[in-house]
Design an enzyme around this catalytic site. Structure first.
Site: not given
Length: 221
Positions: A39-41, A47-48, A82-84, A139, A165
């Site tokens: 995962d990235r953030d 995480d920002t 995920n980039q909602s 995801k 997560k």
């Protein structure tokens, strides 16, 4: 509100309006190699919230060391995020590109490199073509992992995933992986998928050992 840039004909590597698939670098891997999925953030970078400012990107502790270990072992490193925020209109693919580029640059400065980045912008709260609930690429669905597996010819059952997560772990389980490391999480076993926690140096040592074992099986030192 930023332009969503949701088009496959623009300057970004979009496989479809809400799916970014970027092959980074030119490293070649043998067919059937296992991968390290991340995962990235909250896993690679701090995480920002809805990250849209490259200047705010800071790497999480020890993540460059884990990625570097995979690089040395000849294991593909793949980011699935995920980039909602894009679907919600908070920022667009241009901002995502800038932030993601900064994260990759920070890793390179720490002698670590990523081989592929996949990002899913679909979300039920979105607008237009991105307003899709439970999209197979988002995801906890396994679509991004399966897509990477198809493109790189990966051995998914031997691959690992690291995330912050439960949705990351569930995506790994649904993709057929057998193990994952959950940042600040608890250990668990479900349907043949084992979740290991990553809370301290001992847990990190276990992740490094698992990466090294994959490299040994793949014939790398």
């Amino acid at each position: 509100m930023a332009d969503t840039d949701a088009t496959t004909s623009g300057p970004y590597p979009l496989a479809e309006p809400g799916l970014w698939v970027e092959r980074v670098g030119s490293r070649v891997f043998p067919a059937g190699a296992p991968a390290l999925f991340l995962d990235r953030d909250g896993t690679v970078n701090v995480d920002t919230g809805y990250p849209d400012d490259p200047a705010k990107m800071v790497l999480c502790d020890d993540i460059a060391a884990a990625i570097g270990a995979a690089n040395r072992a000849g294991i593909p490193v793949i980011v699935v995020t995920n980039q909602s925020g894009i679907a919600r209109g908070y920022f667009g693919w241009s901002e995502f590109a800038a932030v993601n580029g900064r994260v990759l640059d920070l890793l390179r400065a720490d002698n670590a490199s990523v081989d592929m980045v996949l990002a899913c912008a679909y979300h039920e709260a979105g607008e237009g073509p991105l307003a899709i609930a439970d999209h197979p690429m988002r995801k906890p669905n396994p679509g991004m992992l399966l897509e990477a597996g198809k493109r790189l010819g990966l051995d998914l059952p031997r691959s690992l995933i690291v995330g912050d997560k439960p949705a990351d772990m569930e995506a790994g389980r649904r993709a057929g992986l057998s193990r994952g490391w959950l940042v600040d999480g608890e250990s668990a076993v479900q349907s043949g998928f084992t979740v290991w926690p990553w809370r301290d140096r001992e847990d990190f040592g276990g992740l490094l050992a698992a990466i090294a074992a994959l490299g040994a099986v793949s014939g790398r030192p």
